[in-house]
Scaffold this active site. Structure first.
Site, short mmCIF file in Angstrom:
data_model
loop_
_atom_site.label_atom_id
_atom_site.label_comp_id
_atom_site.label_asym_id
_atom_site.label_seq_id
_atom_site.Cartn_x
_atom_site.Cartn_y
_atom_site.Cartn_z
N PRO A 217 0.90 -1.33 0.01
CG PRO A 217 -1.21 -1.56 1.56
CD PRO A 217 0.32 -2.22 1.04
CB CYS A 218 1.65 3.45 -2.77
SG CYS A 218 -0.10 3.45 -3.35
CD GLN A 219 -3.16 3.70 0.79
OE1 GLN A 219 -2.18 3.09 0.79
NE2 GLN A 219 -4.35 3.20 0.60
CG ASN B 7 4.56 1.82 -3.73
OD1 ASN B 7 4.02 2.92 -3.44
ND2 ASN B 7 4.82 1.03 -2.67
#
Length: 346
Positions: A78-80, A117
């Site tokens: 997850p890249c948030q 990513n």
């Protein structure tokens, strides 16, 4: 060649789709998002996705997986926390999920791995995350290369920049695929899909495919799914109608700017160019001709998901699944290159 791989943080399966097309078999996939796992399992050759927290994969379980002789591990943690759009907080716990990815690679010891990513990962904390990824995997015996790729360079009708890290064993230096000598426009991608201007969901094609991309997306699919309109207010539609093909609200007089105070201006697709990056809603980005946002199916087309790939869950969830995915055609270009290098080596 052994072709079994694992997809970590698989989402709805864009990466998997591309790797399957290149001849790999996804043995197991994992994600914590139930809707995405349901979509994955209903659209892939085998329903191998699990809705689990990656931390639950203990050594005992990984020992069982290792018996399958896994050749590769792929995934996009997850890249948030990395996103240039987000807060870019180095302590965001999501930033450290790549450590779980690394733990599993260390235990399984595949021939290759792929991490995808947002490009913001490269500059966050002055490149500390990038350097750590390279150092950790290098110590595990992988030759690590990375590059920012634009999906539009690989047959996807969308300008989408993402960084890919590829690690290969045996001192093998991975070379990223060459850019294609053509690009697909939003018009070429979407023009065969039925109009939604009347506000009615469409489930059948009204026109034949007119170009190779449309034919690739449609294949022999007789039913059209996920092609539902979004209801806009008359005021919103009125503003959209004033924006020309490829234009934005900034092209209008200043009185319109204040109506919707977005950091990202209302924009209309350019029919002669590629789409902006498909996000999790596309709430401020409109069809090149019609006065509405794209349908889930149109976003899926812009991401290069074929029309027989059906998205499940609420419409909001479907948009998010599409926006978070790796474009399958970009995944295929990378997977094909990896497969060729592995085949040459063997």
């Amino acid at each position: 060649m052994n072709n079994k791989i694992i997809d970590l943080f698989c989402g709805c399966g864009g990466l998997s789709k591309g790797f399957e097309k290149a001849g790999f078999e996804v043995k197991i996939a994992i994600d914590m998002w139930e809707d995405a796992v349901i979509t994955y399992n209903r659209n892939h050759k085998k329903p191998v996705a699990q809705c689990h927290d990656i931390h639950t994969w203990d050594d005992k379980y990984l020992d069982e997986i290792k018996k399958e002789s896994i050749v590769g591990i792929i995934g996009g943690p997850p890249c948030q926390g990395y996103s240039t759009v987000g807060t870019r907080n180095i302590n965001d716990p999501r930033n450290h999920l790549y450590l779980e990815y690394c733990r599993i690679v260390e235990k399984i010891q595949p021939e290759f791995f792929v991490i995808e990513n947002v490009k913001g990962l490269l500059t966050l904390a002055n490149g500390a995350f990038k350097d750590d990824i390279i150092n950790r995997f290098s110590k595990l015996g992988y030759n690590v290369t990375y590059q920012i790729l634009n999906a539009a360079d690989y047959g996807v009708p969308q300008n989408r920049y993402r960084v890919f890290f590829v690690g290969m064993k045996n001192s093998h230096q991975f070379k990223f695929p060459e850019k294609f000598n053509y690009k697909i426009t939003t018009y070429e991608a979407l023009s065969d899909l039925p109009s939604l201007e009347d506000g009615i969901t469409k489930t059948t094609y009204l026109y034949p495919a007119t170009n190779p991309y449309q034919k690739k997306m449609r294949q022999k699919q007789p039913i059209l799914s996920n092609h539902e309109p979004t209801n806009h207010t008359d005021a919103t539609k009125n503003i959209i109608s004033k924006i020309a093909d490829g234009g934005s609200i900034k092209d209008l007089s200043e009185e319109y700017w204040e109506i919707r105070k977005y950091n990202k201006a209302f924009q209309r697709m350019n029919s002669k160019s590629q789409s902006n990056t498909v996000d999790t809603g596309h709430r401020n980005y409109f069809h090149y001709k019609e006065n509405r946002i794209p349908s889930v199916r149109e976003n899926a087309r812009l991401q290069s998901f074929p029309d027989d790939f059906v998205f499940y869950g609420s419409k909001t969830s479907q948009y998010k699944q599409v926006g978070n995915a790796v474009p399958p055609l970009l995944a295929y270009a990378i997977a094909k290159q990896i497969k060729e290098e592995l085949d040459n080596e063997s």
